[in-house]
Design a protein around this motif. Structure first.
Motif, PDB file in Angstrom:
ATOM      1  N   ARG A  77       0.813  -1.209   0.000  1.00 41.07           N
ATOM      2  CA  ARG A  77       0.000   0.000   0.000  1.00 41.07           C
ATOM      3  C   ARG A  77       0.853   1.268   0.000  1.00 41.07           C
ATOM      4  N   ILE A  78       0.204   2.382  -0.273  1.00 40.53           N
ATOM      5  CA  ILE A  78       0.849   3.688  -0.183  1.00 40.53           C
ATOM      6  C   ILE A  78       1.503   3.834   1.199  1.00 40.53           C
ATOM      7  N   ASN A  79       2.722   4.366   1.217  1.00 45.05           N
ATOM      8  CA  ASN A  79       3.529   4.615   2.422  1.00 45.05           C
ATOM      9  C   ASN A  79       4.187   3.369   2.993  1.00 45.05           C
ATOM     10  N   ASP A  80       3.998   2.213   2.374  1.00 45.96           N
ATOM     11  CA  ASP A  80       4.762   1.033   2.790  1.00 45.96           C
ATOM     12  C   ASP A  80       6.229   1.240   2.432  1.00 45.96           C
ATOM     13  N   ASP A  81       7.112   0.758   3.301  1.00 46.39           N
ATOM     14  CA  ASP A  81       8.544   0.848   3.078  1.00 46.39           C
ATOM     15  C   ASP A  81       9.069  -0.494   2.559  1.00 46.39           C
ATOM     16  N   VAL A  82       9.777  -0.441   1.419  1.00 45.87           N
ATOM     17  CA  VAL A  82      10.354  -1.648   0.836  1.00 45.87           C
ATOM     18  C   VAL A  82      11.865  -1.465   0.763  1.00 45.87           C
ATOM     19  N   ASN A  83      12.559  -1.914   1.787  1.00 42.77           N
ATOM     20  CA  ASN A  83      14.012  -1.838   1.844  1.00 42.77           C
ATOM     21  C   ASN A  83      14.516  -0.406   1.623  1.00 42.77           C
ATOM     22  N   GLY A  84      13.875   0.546   2.269  1.00 35.33           N
ATOM     23  CA  GLY A  84      14.303   1.937   2.183  1.00 35.33           C
ATOM     24  C   GLY A  84      13.621   2.748   1.107  1.00 35.33           C
TER      25      GLY A  84
END
Length: 217
Positions: A77-84
């Motif tokens: 989702r929006i604002n999820d962090d994926v490895n920075g």
């Protein structure tokens, strides 16, 4: 397990308030739910235009692993962090309609895209595409450099993205020959955008903007 690109309606849609008659979907009420990549969703939550249902709240990604040929696809989702890398924009378009090859209705992801905020410094190759569509300068990171980073649904079998660098032609320090040869570099990119289109995957390149470049002998 990898999430399939095609879904048969009768197999994945919970038919409470929905019936399939001679290849047509007749809505008894609007409680039509479906499951994709282990996620159950309701069509009522999406924006409908003819046979297409769109959401700008999430997309489907896998996490790259150079040793894994069939990575798990999940909803982000929006604002999820994926490895920075922080997801700043996302879109998924689903199709629900008749299957032209048979009587069953079909349901599948037709398009998905995601934009990230955050810079990345990576080692890989630059090359120039001089023919075909989307001509310009491209960057392909080393496989081990992209491990742990996102891969868009529909392109998870490619192991790494192939970025069209939208601003590279105007970047004075970028020197790439016209003979198709690769140039080894360490670059910093920003504004990473991954996308896949069911109708034309080759016409939907992943894109980024170059911030800095260092050539490797």
């Amino acid at each position: 397990m990898f999430c399939s690109k095609k879904f048969i309606l009768a197999a994945i849609i919970y038919l409470s308030g929905c019936s399939v008659i001679e290849g047509e979907t007749a809505e008894i009420d609007k409680n039509i739910t479906f499951e994709i990549c282990g996620e159950e969703m309701n069509l009522n939550e999406l924006v409908k235009e003819e046979n297409y249902y769109t959401t700008d709240e999430y997309c489907f990604l896998a996490i790259s692993d150079e040793n894994e040929s069939n990575p798990v696809v999940q909803k982000y989702r929006i604002n999820d962090d994926v490895n920075g890398l922080l997801i700043s924009q996302a879109r998924t378009v689903f199709y629900l309609g008749d299957n032209p090859s048979g009587s069953e209705s079909q349901f599948y992801i037709d398009l998905t895209s995601v934009s990230f905020s955050g810079q990345l410094t990576l080692t890989g190759n630059l090359y120039r595409l001089s023919e075909g569509i989307n001509t310009g300068i491209y960057f392909t990171p080393n496989g081990d450099e992209w491990k742990g980073f996102p891969m868009i649904y529909g392109k998870t079998d490619e192991s790494v993205p192939n970025f069209w660098l939208l601003n590279a032609e105007d970047f004075e320090t970028v020197k790439v020959p016209n003979d198709g040869k690769d140039v080894r570099v360490k670059i910093t990119i920003d504004d990473v955008h991954l996308k896949w289109n069911n109708g034309s995957s080759s016409g939907s390149p992943d894109t980024a903007e170059i911030i800095a470049v260092e050539y490797i002998d």
